[in-house]
Scaffold this motif. Sequence first.
Motif: not given
Length: 178
Positions: A86-87, A161-176, A144-155
């Motif tokens: 699942k994506l 972006g595209i992520r797997y269901a249940g995937e945890i993305i580590r967020r960065k703080v940014g400039k502020a 096939v799932a990895a190729n679809i995810r590669k079209l726009r990886k989660t930033e």
Amino acid sequence: MSRIGRLPITVPANVEMTVDGQKVTAKGPKGELSHTVQAPITVAKDENTVTVSRPNDNRESRSLHGLNRTLINNMIIGVTEGYEKKLEIHGTGYRVVAKGSDLELALGYSHPVKVSAVDGITFTVEGNNKITIAGIDKQHVGEVAANIRKLRKTEPYKGKGIRYAGEIIRRKVGKAGK
């Protein structure tokens, strides 16, 4: 001895297994899969079990033993239950639309991205941001799932972006964030 490789594989009643030398074929309600076992590994079939064995304890034989047992087990699971990935698509304006058996994704590019269905793979779209990829071959579904995810990886800044269901993305703080 390999802890995974020495385990016998139980074959369900609705699966027909054939072992012809190094070629193993599984035929079940969802389809048919075959696998050619590498040279030093041997496969033996009893009434409802399949055992994978190796002739010696060479490094190559040990590495192939558990691998081939797992591949044969994945074939049996594939022809009985099948596999699915699942994506999820996150982002403003990001969406997916099913066009027949193909997919059309809007991922923030100047053009829609088209993904055509491959043999043995089916796409299911839920809403406009969830995709389910299903098939009987585990490796094919994952590729096939990895190729679809590669079209726009989660930033990592906004999580778009595209992520797997249940995937945890580590967020960065940014400039502020100081």
